[in-house]
Enzyme design. Structure first.
Site, short mmCIF file in Angstrom:
data_model
loop_
_atom_site.label_atom_id
_atom_site.label_comp_id
_atom_site.label_asym_id
_atom_site.label_seq_id
_atom_site.Cartn_x
_atom_site.Cartn_y
_atom_site.Cartn_z
CG LEU A 239 -13.83 9.65 -1.10
CD1 LEU A 239 -14.85 10.67 -1.56
CD2 LEU A 239 -13.05 10.14 0.11
CG ASP B 92 -2.23 -0.60 1.05
OD1 ASP B 92 -2.33 -1.49 0.19
OD2 ASP B 92 -3.18 -0.22 1.76
N GLY C 84 -15.71 2.79 -2.83
CA GLY C 84 -17.14 2.48 -2.76
C GLY C 84 -18.04 3.69 -2.78
CD GLU D 83 -15.25 2.38 -7.51
OE1 GLU D 83 -16.04 1.42 -7.56
OE2 GLU D 83 -14.03 2.26 -7.28
#
Length: 390
Positions: A205, A146, A323, A326
Site C-alpha cells: 500500500l 514487476d 509506504g 509500513e
C-alpha cells in the site's frame, strides 16, 4: 572485488531513481533526476551528505550522464568501470519473462515489444538500458520485471471473460505488478519464520497499491490486472469500476477513450474523492474525508476476504508493506478492524517503532499479522548477483 559496485535504476517517463550498492549490498548513494524534458532537478545523498541542484535534462541520456559524472566528481566511484552490474526495474515483462534476465539484444527487443502494454514505463526503461550499454559498456545489465513473480498465477485467475482472440492477438490478460516487492516479502518471511512454501496475503500500500495472494510461496492471484489501474482505490487511480463508464464518459465529454483512461489513472482515486492524493493529507481531515476513507478501507478489506477464501483460510500471515502499510498505523488498524469478522485482531499498542518487521496481531487473532519494510532495490541487487554468478 571491494571496488565493485552494483547500480539499481528505476526509470520513469520524466524521472530516474538510482541506488548504488557495494558488493556487500550496502547502500553507498541514492539519487533522483526529475523533471526530465522540463527544467530538471537533481538530488544526491551519500555518506550523510546531500546535493540538490537545478540541472537541465533535455532527455534521459543527459540525466544518466549527469548522475555518472557526479558519482566521479564526489569520488563515490573512481571509474565508470567500478560499476560491474546495473539492475533495471522493468514494469512489463508480460508472461514471457519467468525470471529476471541478463539483458542482451534479444531480451531488449522483447522489452521494446512490450512497450505497447506499458508505454509510460517500458519505453524509458528500454531507452535507459541502451544508454547504459553505451555509457558503461563494461557492466552487465539485468532486467528485473514487476510481472515475473505473477507468472505463476493460474489461468482461472489471469484470464478475463472477453473474446479469446484479445489474449491471443493482443496479450489482454491479468499481469499484476509490485512483483519485486512481493518476492522480497515472501523471501524475507521464509527466512524470518524458517518455513518454506508460505501462504500469505500481502497488501502493498503506497500511492500505487495492490494485494497479492501467495500460495506455497508463489503468486496465486493479485488485484492489479492488465495494467496497474485495476483493483484498489489508489492515490490517483480509480481501481475497479464498470468498464462501460469509459465509453459513456468519452461520448458525454467528447473525449477519446485514452483520455478517459488517463483521467482514471491520474485524476481519480483519493485525489478525485478528497482533493488529495497523499493518504497523510487525507487522514489529516478524518471527518471531512470519512466517506472516501471508508471506500478506501472497504476495497482493501474486500480483497483480503476474497484471497483468504481462495487460500481456503489457510494462511501463515497477513502482511502490510509499502509506504502506507509500513508507516500509517491508524490506516493499518482500520484495514484490520474491517476484517475482524474473519478472525483478524490487532491492538494499537503493538504499533511501536520497529526495524525491518513487527507482529501486530494479538494472541486472540486467528491469523498472524505482520508489518514488513519492503526493499525492492535490494531484491534487484540480489537478483542481479544471482544471475551473474550462475
Amino acid at each position: 572485488m571491494n571496488d565493485n559496485k552494483i547500480l539499481v535504476v528505476n526509470a520513469g517517463s520524466s524521472s530516474i531513481k538510482f541506488q548504488l550498492f557495494d558488493y556487500h549490498k550496502k547502500v553507498l548513494a541514492k539519487a533522483l533526476c526529475e523533471r526530465i524534458f522540463v527544467d530538471g532537478f537533481f538530488k544526491l545523498e551519500f555518506n550523510e551528505q546531500k546535493v540538490e541542484e537545478k540541472v537541465a535534462f533535455p532527455d534521459h541520456h543527459a540525466a544518466v550522464t549527469h548522475f555518472l559524472n557526479t558519482l566521479k566528481k564526489h569520488k563515490i566511484i573512481q571509474e565508470l568501470s567500478d560499476i560491474i552490474l546495473v539492475g533495471h526495474r522493468v514494469v512489463q515483462g508480460a508472461n514471457y519473462f519467468k525470471d529476471s534476465v541478463i539483458v542482451d539484444a534479444e531480451a531488449l527487443a522483447k522489452i521494446k515489444e512490450f512497450i505497447k502494454l506499458a508505454p509510460l514505463h517500458n519505453k524509458p526503461e528500454a531507452d535507459v538500458i541502451e544508454i547504459f550499454f553505451k555509457e558503461v559498456p563494461s557492466a552487465k545489465n539485468v532486467a528485473v520485471f514487476d510481472t515475473t513473480f505473477h507468472t505463476t498465477i493460474p489461468q482461472e485467475n489471469y484470464l478475463y471473460a472477453v473474446p479469446r482472440s484479445w489474449e491471443q492477438k493482443h496479450l489482454v490478460r491479468r499481469y499484476g505488478f509490485h512483483g519485486t516487492s512481493y518476492k522480497f516479502i515472501n523471501n524475507y518471511l521464509e527466512k524470518h519464520l524458517n518455513k518454506q512454501n508460505l501462504n500469505l496475503i500481502v497488501c502493498h500500500l503506497g500511492n500505487g497499491a495492490s494485494v497479492c495472494a501467495i500460495k506455497n510461496g508463489k503468486s496465486f492471484n493479485t488485484s492489479m490486472g492488465f495494467t496497474p489501474l485495476e483493483g484498489l482505490i489508489m492515490g490517483t487511480r480509480s481501481g475497479d469500476l464498470d468498464p462501460a463508464i469509459i465509453g459513456y464518459v468519452a461520448e458525454q465529454e467528447n473525449m477519446s477513450a485514452s483520455d478517459v483512461v488517463n483521467a482514471l489513472n491520474k485524476k481519480s482515486g483519493m485525489l478525485a474523492l478528497t482533493g488529495a492524493s497523499d493518504m497523510r493529507d487525507v487522514f489529516a481531515k478524518p471527518q471531512e474525508n470519512a466517506v472516501a476513507i471508508k471506500m478506501y478501507v472497504n476495497r482493501v478489506a474486500d480483497y483480503i476476504a476474497k484471497y483468504l477464501n481462495q487460500l481456503e483460510g489457510n494462511i501463515d500471515g497477513l502482511v502490510f508493506t509499502g509506504g502506507i502499510g509500513e508507516n500509517a498505523s491508524d490506516c493499518v488498524e482500520l484495514f484490520i478492524n474491517a476484517v475482524k469478522s474473519l478472525g483478524f485482531a490487532t491492538d494499537l499498542k503493538l504499533f511501536v517503532k520497529y526495524g525491518d518487521s513487527c507482529v501486530v496481531s494479538t494472541p486472540q487473532s486467528k491469523y498472524k499479522i505482520y508489518r514488513v519494510r519492503t526493499n525492492e532495490e535490494l531484491m534487484i541487487v540480489e537478483d542481479s548477483i544471482r544471475l551473474t554468478q550462475k
